[in-house]
Every structure is written in C-alpha cells, then in structure tokens.
Motif scaffolding. Structure first.
Motif: not given
Length: 128
Positions: A5-31
């Motif tokens: 669960x600790x490793x899963x939490x760390x992975x999900x925190x990294x996912x949160x950091x990537x989710x902040x890039x979704x604002x850019x536009x539909x192409x880069x944010x989609x990736x």
C-alpha cells in the motif's frame, strides 16, 4: 500488505503530479492523462484498493475528449493553407468548445487522482 500500500500510494502521488499537466491542451494534456491512467492502474494492481467512480470516470472522459478533440483538429488542419486557416473554419468553434470541456475533465482527473491517493492512504492506515 502495508508495504504494498505504501508503494501504491507513492505511485499514485506520482500520478497526481502528472495529472497537473492535463491543463495544457488536448494533445499534451491527453498524453499526461494516459500516463495518469497507467500509473493509477499500476497503483490499483499493487494495492488492490477499489477505484472510486470519480477516478476512473474522469480518466475515461478525459481520454475520450482528448481523442475526439485531436481527431477533429487533425481533420480540420490543412498543411497547405495559410496560418489563418482556423478563422473561417466551421469546426473551429467545436474544437475550442471541446478543448474547454477537456480542461474541465482534466480538473476532474486531478480531483479523482487525489481522492484515490487519500483512499489508498486511509486503507494503509487501517491495515495492521
């Protein structure tokens, strides 16, 4: 179980950091949203904490919106036309509207990613 669960939490925190890039536009944010989806699936596979509807629903909606927006943009783009080609293009308004809706969906992705991280953390805290 707590280590997983600790490793899963760390992975999900990294996912949160990537989710902040979704604002850019539909192409880069989609990736970025696709990367968030892959990381969230990895966190789920490792921690086996149930995915909230907000998380998987927002990811699915953002990926579909990104694909539709980019597809319409590719269809509307003419490489031989001048740079003002989108001023009179009838699909310009639809592309702009879909881009705005994608940004709203990317905010939902951020919220869903944070919510899932909180759920993993809560499960980790309750496990013995």
């Amino acid at each position: 179980m707590k280590f997983r669960l600790t490793i899963a939490l760390i992975i999900q925190i990294v996912a949160i950091l990537f989710s902040l890039n979704g604002w850019i536009d539909a192409l880069q944010g989609g990736a970025a949203v696709v990367i968030v989806a892959l990381l969230t699936v990895a966190a789920w596979a490792l921690g086996r904490v149930r995915l909230p509807v907000l998380t998987w629903g927002s990811l699915l909606a953002a990926i579909v919106l990104s694909a539709v927006t980019v597809t319409l943009l590719v269809i509307a783009y003419d490489p031989m036309a001048p740079e003002t080609q989108f001023e009179n293009n009838p699909m310009s308004e639809a592309i702009s509207a879909l881009n705005i809706v994608f940004r709203v969906a990317s905010v939902a992705v951020i919220a869903g990613s944070v919510f899932y991280a909180i759920r993993i953390g809560d499960t980790r805290r309750r496990s013995s």
